[in-house]
Enzyme design. Structure first.
Site, mmCIF file in Angstrom:
data_model
loop_
_atom_site.group_PDB
_atom_site.id
_atom_site.type_symbol
_atom_site.label_atom_id
_atom_site.label_comp_id
_atom_site.label_asym_id
_atom_site.label_seq_id
_atom_site.Cartn_x
_atom_site.Cartn_y
_atom_site.Cartn_z
ATOM 1 N N GLU A 177 0.856 -1.203 0.000
ATOM 2 C CA GLU A 177 0.000 0.000 0.000
ATOM 3 C C GLU A 177 0.878 1.235 0.000
ATOM 4 O OE1 GLU A 177 -2.314 3.414 1.781
ATOM 5 O OE2 GLU A 177 -0.419 2.535 2.419
ATOM 6 N N HIS A 305 4.392 7.891 9.629
ATOM 7 C CA HIS A 305 5.497 7.562 8.714
ATOM 8 C C HIS A 305 6.882 7.829 9.309
ATOM 9 C CE1 HIS A 305 3.031 7.292 4.708
ATOM 10 N NE2 HIS A 305 2.644 6.428 5.629
HETATM 11 N N1 PHE Z 1 -3.015 5.763 3.260
HETATM 12 C C1 PHE Z 1 -2.268 6.624 4.129
HETATM 13 C C2 PHE Z 1 -1.026 5.878 4.532
HETATM 14 O O1 PHE Z 1 -0.995 4.674 4.628
HETATM 15 C C3 PHE Z 1 -3.058 7.059 5.324
HETATM 16 C C4 PHE Z 1 -4.496 7.286 5.087
HETATM 17 C C5 PHE Z 1 -5.432 6.393 5.551
HETATM 18 C C6 PHE Z 1 -4.956 8.419 4.423
HETATM 19 C C7 PHE Z 1 -6.796 6.556 5.335
HETATM 20 C C8 PHE Z 1 -6.315 8.611 4.204
HETATM 21 C C9 PHE Z 1 -7.235 7.688 4.633
HETATM 22 O O2 PHE Z 1 -0.029 6.468 4.766
HETATM 23 ZN ZN ZN Z 2 1.222 5.079 5.501
HETATM 24 ZN ZN ZN Z 3 -1.720 3.464 5.889
#
Ligand code: PHE
Ligand code: ZN
Ligand code: ZN
Length: 339
Positions: A177, A305
């Site tokens: 992801e 992160h």
């Molecule tokens: N997808 C992003 C990530 O993993 C976080 C996120 C989650 C943003 C849900 C928006 C909605 O860093």
């Molecule tokens: Zn993330």
């Molecule tokens: Zn995420």
């Protein structure tokens, strides 16, 4: 001699047939109304989501501090999830795919999703997913060990409660992801046209324990942010809304943002979607402090992160509320009457 039906009668018969056929192929579900949201939250107050976070933390610690797709930390995270699913009576399978690595490493890397399905009608499939991989800079405990913990406990809870899905549930743990939603995109791309039509709902959970977080679920009908998901996404929003309301838990909606999480490939394929999110880089407002407590002006997850996204970076109470929400929505769709 048989009397031939008149053209009006013939047209009525054709209309009836086409309605029945379109009702079958559209595969939309109205979630069951008889799952008790308060009983589900009670159950989840006593469940062990945090134990999964501790296990994922140890795996990151043993493997250079992260759980990036294609690395040993990811492989061990996968094995942990598979063991948990097997112990609960599921038969997990790996769906392998390759993605293009980032940075210096721009070659094809092999990794996998983990899928575990229940019984029930495949014509009405509910996919419940979240990403299992982390970024390179940290162990990814809130992002997205928390979502993984919520899905694992939902899967285990279904078995323990003896909930037998009428509609098949596929529990999905996505890889890569953090690269470009590669795992969920691969899954959707691999579905046939019929497989897409049979997927009645996608429920996502990405970040469910943000330390200064909020309770949010996606704005499926677009009434708050103007960007609705495919038809049926309104029903998913309504299920989450009901859970929070019935439990007197303040909650709010959050928009679908293109490319932000694993709901994106599903929505693009016309599959209704929704899900849960407790927040990352936005700062908490005064109104949000009134609703949820926490610190105004501070970001919802200050370790987003980063190396500090560890087991010290979670709000365990929020994780219980959100995991219960996922279980409630999953059961409501698993038991939804057809038609
Ligand atoms: N997808 C992003 C990530 O993993 C976080 C996120 C989650 C943003 C849900 C928006 C909605 O860093
Ligand atoms: Zn993330
Ligand atoms: Zn995420």
């Amino acid at each position: 001699m048989m009397k031939r039906p008149g053209t009006a009668a013939a047209a009525a018969i054709l209309l009836a047939i086409s309605l029945v056929l379109s009702g079958c192929t559209a595969s939309r579900l109205n979630p069951a109304g008889d799952v008790d949201p308060r009983a589900v939250l009670e159950d989840f107050k006593g469940r062990g989501m945090v134990g999964h976070l501790e296990a994922l933390q140890r795996i990151a610690d043993d493997n250079g501090g992260n759980r990036v797709a294609g690395t040993k930390g990811y492989e061990e995270s996968g094995r942990y999830v598979e063991e948990q699913l097997r112990a609960a009576g599921y038969t997990p399978v790996r769906q392998t795919f390759t993605f293009r690595g980032d940075g210096k490493n721009r070659k094809q890397v092999e990794t996998f999703n983990i899928l575990a399905e229940t019984g029930g009608s495949a014509d009405h499939t509910v996919v419940v997913g979240g990403h299992l991989d982390s970024v390179e800079d940290g162990p990814g405990i809130n992002d997205n060990g928390s979502g993984v913990a919520a899905i694992l406990e939902t899967a285990k809870w279904m078995k323990e409660k003896g909930i037998t899905p009428v509609n098949r549930v596929v529990f999905a743990f996505w890889g890569a992801e953090e690269n470009d939603l590669d795992g969920s995109r691969h899954y959707v791309n691999e579905l046939s046209k019929a497989g897409k039509e049979q997927t009645a709902a996608y429920l996502n959970v990405d970040m469910a324990a943000s330390p200064n977080g909020v309770r949010s679920f996606h704005d499926g009908d677009g009434s708050d942010f103007g960007d609705a998901g495919p038809k049926g996404s309104d029903g998913i929003e309504a299920v989450f809304e009901r859970y929070f309301k019935e439990n007197s838990l303040p909650a709010e909606t959050t928009p679908f943002v293109d490319g932000d999480s694993d709901y994106d490939p599903f929505l693009r394929a016309g599959i209704p979607g929704g899900g849960l999110f407790t927040g990352e880089v936005k700062k908490k407002t005064q109104a949000q402090v009134q609703a949820y407590g926490g610190t105004a002006g501070k970001v919802l997850d200050s370790c987003y992160h980063k190396a500090c996204d560890t087991t010290s970076n979670i709000n365990a109470d929020l994780l219980k509320d959100m995991s219960g929400a996922m279980a409630y929505a999953t059961a409501s769709y698993a038991l939804a009457p057809r038609g």
